[in-house]
Design a protein around this motif. Sequence first.
Motif, short mmCIF file in Angstrom:
data_model
loop_
_atom_site.label_atom_id
_atom_site.label_comp_id
_atom_site.label_asym_id
_atom_site.label_seq_id
_atom_site.Cartn_x
_atom_site.Cartn_y
_atom_site.Cartn_z
N ARG A 173 -4.75 -0.49 -8.02
CA ARG A 173 -4.48 -1.92 -7.94
C ARG A 173 -4.39 -2.55 -9.32
NH1 ARG A 173 -9.16 -2.85 -3.52
NH2 ARG A 173 -8.14 -1.85 -1.74
N GLY A 207 0.79 -1.21 0.00
CA GLY A 207 0.00 0.00 0.00
C GLY A 207 0.82 1.26 0.00
N ASN A 208 1.88 1.29 0.83
CA ASN A 208 2.66 2.52 0.97
C ASN A 208 4.05 2.20 1.50
OD1 ASN A 208 3.72 5.07 1.67
ND2 ASN A 208 1.73 5.86 2.26
N SER A 227 4.91 -1.80 6.09
CA SER A 227 5.15 -2.22 4.70
C SER A 227 6.64 -2.22 4.39
CB SER A 227 4.41 -1.30 3.73
OG SER A 227 3.02 -1.37 3.91
N TRP A 231 -2.47 2.97 -1.37
CA TRP A 231 -3.78 2.66 -0.76
C TRP A 231 -4.96 3.14 -1.60
CZ3 TRP A 231 -2.90 -1.05 2.26
CH2 TRP A 231 -1.84 -1.06 3.16
N VAL A 258 -2.01 -6.14 -0.32
CA VAL A 258 -3.21 -5.29 -0.34
C VAL A 258 -4.41 -6.16 -0.66
CG1 VAL A 258 -1.91 -3.23 -1.02
CG2 VAL A 258 -2.94 -4.69 -2.78
N THR A 309 0.51 0.88 -4.35
CA THR A 309 -0.81 1.40 -4.71
C THR A 309 -1.14 2.73 -4.05
OG1 THR A 309 -2.00 0.33 -2.87
CG2 THR A 309 -1.68 -0.97 -4.88
#
Length: 336
Positions: free
Chosen positions: A108, A71-72, A78, A103, A127, A101
């Motif tokens: 995605r 996500g990040n 992460s 988030w 994710v 992504t």
Amino acid sequence: MKVTIRDIARRVQVSKTLVSLYLNRHPLSSKISRETKKRIDEAVRELGYRPSFAARALAKGRTGTVGMIIGNIRDPFSYYLVDLAMREIERSHRRLLLMVTEWKRENRLRCLESLLDNGVDGLFCCVELPNDNPFYEEFRQRRFPIVSVNRFHPDFSCVYNDFSGAVADALSCCAEHGAKSLDLISGKGNTVAGLVKEHAERLGIRVRCSRNLVTDSDLESICKTVLRRRPPFLFLTNCRAARVLVREIREFAEGYFPNIITVYTLPSDVIDDSRIIGAVQYRFSPLVTEGLALLNNQMEHPETFSREECVLPARFLRREQFGELETLGRYNFRIS
């Protein structure tokens, strides 16, 4: 009905193999005439052909590359997942191709397309992979190697923590310390938060929930509220939030000594503070080691593997047991 390469070939009146060579940018496509390439491009546009990225990846054979979606990268959780994954994948003499992504749901599909177009052998997905994603059914039918990390998934192999026993032990610890009420600080839809409410009700502990913990401004507001109300018991589902809150208490409310329980996911010095009476130990490293073991099994035996699930029981450790906490080393990172 989905348009296939066969439909393109029929429209252009050439072989399916020739269309496949061109669309997959095979070196032999250089021998195809410019006019034929132009006609294929026109047919692709007119028929609305969308390439099967999963089929393309499988057709290319093994590339020795594992795709990972997070996500990040700025999020410490992460970051450590990627750090561990890179080391583990290097040991298996493969490469890691990372996509982020931020988030955002709309990113995605872009991330999946990019990874599959680069011919990754499998996906390490950190994710959510919703079933309305255009690739979802194709992944499932083609048994493309995927492992869902840190979340249960009904259709693909997955590895995740089970917090039920640990949270029950944590709430029992609060009860032993005389807790009648508990301030819960958590993000929206957090699994641990739901378990806290469930077990607190069983023990007769009243739970007061904070506003959703999502952004830094949320955290700032929560810190101000805690310092104003000074609740005697706090449960934080985010270790970074616990670290920031303890720092704020030390600086602005030195005489305030709440009983704090946190979910421990970072190599943070927050546990050195005596206000932390217990920690739910996130089984962190096995998310990567066990997850990659599942993925390797799928990549090595693509025709025979079936969905596998690895459940990692989390532990609750009291202060006197903190020497048993899993640590990943002490890193410096931005906390506000």
